[in-house]
Design a protein around this motif. Structure first.
Motif, PDB file in Angstrom:
ATOM      1  N   LEU A  89      14.989  -6.501 -57.238  1.00  0.00           N
ATOM      2  CA  LEU A  89      15.075  -7.455 -56.133  1.00  0.00           C
ATOM      3  C   LEU A  89      16.234  -8.402 -56.362  1.00  0.00           C
ATOM      4  CD1 LEU A  89      11.322  -8.457 -55.601  1.00  0.00           C
ATOM      5  CD2 LEU A  89      12.651  -6.707 -54.376  1.00  0.00           C
ATOM      6  N   TYR A  90      17.039  -8.575 -55.347  1.00  0.00           N
ATOM      7  CA  TYR A  90      18.111  -9.569 -55.352  1.00  0.00           C
ATOM      8  C   TYR A  90      17.618 -10.729 -54.500  1.00  0.00           C
ATOM      9  CZ  TYR A  90      20.818  -5.639 -57.047  1.00  0.00           C
ATOM     10  OH  TYR A  90      21.264  -4.576 -57.775  1.00  0.00           O
ATOM     11  N   LEU A  91      17.512 -11.899 -55.119  1.00  0.00           N
ATOM     12  CA  LEU A  91      16.967 -13.066 -54.435  1.00  0.00           C
ATOM     13  C   LEU A  91      18.072 -14.019 -54.011  1.00  0.00           C
ATOM     14  CD1 LEU A  91      13.890 -13.703 -56.761  1.00  0.00           C
ATOM     15  CD2 LEU A  91      14.070 -12.211 -54.759  1.00  0.00           C
ATOM     16  N   ASP A 141      13.748 -16.109 -51.117  1.00  0.00           N
ATOM     17  CA  ASP A 141      13.697 -14.901 -50.290  1.00  0.00           C
ATOM     18  C   ASP A 141      14.498 -13.750 -50.877  1.00  0.00           C
ATOM     19  OD1 ASP A 141      12.077 -16.126 -48.421  1.00  0.00           O
ATOM     20  OD2 ASP A 141      13.730 -16.655 -47.084  1.00  0.00           O
ATOM     21  N   VAL A 142      13.995 -12.530 -50.677  1.00  0.00           N
ATOM     22  CA  VAL A 142      14.686 -11.307 -51.074  1.00  0.00           C
ATOM     23  C   VAL A 142      15.832 -11.056 -50.094  1.00  0.00           C
ATOM     24  CG1 VAL A 142      14.443  -8.804 -51.297  1.00  0.00           C
ATOM     25  CG2 VAL A 142      12.630 -10.302 -52.120  1.00  0.00           C
ATOM     26  N   TRP A 147      17.503  -5.054 -52.225  1.00  0.00           N
ATOM     27  CA  TRP A 147      16.524  -4.422 -53.102  1.00  0.00           C
ATOM     28  C   TRP A 147      16.848  -2.955 -53.308  1.00  0.00           C
ATOM     29  CZ3 TRP A 147      15.891  -5.931 -48.131  1.00  0.00           C
ATOM     30  CH2 TRP A 147      15.612  -4.950 -47.195  1.00  0.00           C
ATOM     31  N   PRO A 188      12.436  -6.055 -46.389  1.00  0.00           N
ATOM     32  CA  PRO A 188      12.316  -5.813 -47.832  1.00  0.00           C
ATOM     33  C   PRO A 188      10.872  -5.462 -48.180  1.00  0.00           C
ATOM     34  CG  PRO A 188      12.479  -8.161 -47.399  1.00  0.00           C
ATOM     35  CD  PRO A 188      12.697  -7.465 -46.087  1.00  0.00           C
ATOM     36  N   TYR A 237       9.040  -6.810 -50.352  1.00  0.00           N
ATOM     37  CA  TYR A 237       8.349  -8.082 -50.576  1.00  0.00           C
ATOM     38  C   TYR A 237       9.227  -9.208 -50.068  1.00  0.00           C
ATOM     39  CZ  TYR A 237       5.440  -5.239 -53.550  1.00  0.00           C
ATOM     40  OH  TYR A 237       4.610  -4.254 -54.001  1.00  0.00           O
ATOM     41  N   LYS A 238       8.609 -10.287 -49.627  1.00  0.00           N
ATOM     42  CA  LYS A 238       9.378 -11.437 -49.131  1.00  0.00           C
ATOM     43  C   LYS A 238      10.034 -12.207 -50.280  1.00  0.00           C
ATOM     44  CE  LYS A 238       8.875 -15.632 -46.326  1.00  0.00           C
ATOM     45  NZ  LYS A 238      10.244 -15.661 -45.958  1.00  0.00           N
ATOM     46  N   THR A 239       9.342 -12.284 -51.431  1.00  0.00           N
ATOM     47  CA  THR A 239       9.835 -13.026 -52.592  1.00  0.00           C
ATOM     48  C   THR A 239       9.518 -12.256 -53.868  1.00  0.00           C
ATOM     49  OG1 THR A 239       7.766 -14.225 -52.966  1.00  0.00           O
ATOM     50  CG2 THR A 239       9.352 -15.247 -51.436  1.00  0.00           C
ATOM     51  N   GLY A 240      10.081 -12.704 -54.976  1.00  0.00           N
ATOM     52  CA  GLY A 240       9.739 -12.135 -56.266  1.00  0.00           C
ATOM     53  C   GLY A 240       8.300 -12.432 -56.654  1.00  0.00           C
ATOM     54  N   GLU A 261      19.518 -11.185 -59.709  1.00  0.00           N
ATOM     55  CA  GLU A 261      18.912  -9.859 -59.790  1.00  0.00           C
ATOM     56  C   GLU A 261      17.708  -9.890 -60.726  1.00  0.00           C
ATOM     57  OE1 GLU A 261      21.163  -5.770 -60.284  1.00  0.00           O
ATOM     58  OE2 GLU A 261      21.233  -6.926 -62.137  1.00  0.00           O
TER      59      GLU A 261
END
Length: 90
Positions: A10-12, A20-21, A24, A43, A45-48, A81
């Motif tokens: 995931l890249y935030l 937020d992502v 990915w 994505p 997921y919305k977040t990590g 990342e």
């Protein structure tokens, strides 16, 4: 039963897991992962933090590197990342 490792990258938007992502990639060890990259509109997921809540284990977080002086507003790679994994039975 055997187990297989799944990897989620995931890249935030920022260095915090609750941001937020923005990009990915997913891999499941078969060579046939679909989709492999962020080629859908949403994505996974919305977040990590949401990935953690769903059972993914964080095993590498982004290294915090300050921008080079004078390059604060230049475009480059996605630097926030995070690598996650989970084991699934197949």
């Amino acid at each position: 039963m055997t187990t297989r490792q799944q990897v989620l990258v995931l890249y935030l938007g920022t260095s915090t897991l609750d941001s937020d992502v923005v990009g990915w990639a997913r891999y499941d060890g078969t060579g046939g992962t679909r989709p492999t990259t962020g080629d859908s509109d949403e994505p996974p997921y919305k977040t990590g933090v949401a990935a953690l809540e769903d059972g993914w284990r964080l095993f590498q977080a982004a290294q915090l590197v300050p921008p080079y002086p004078g390059a604060e507003h230049e475009t480059s790679f996605l630097k926030h990342e995070f690598f996650f994994e989970r084991l699934v039975e197949v």
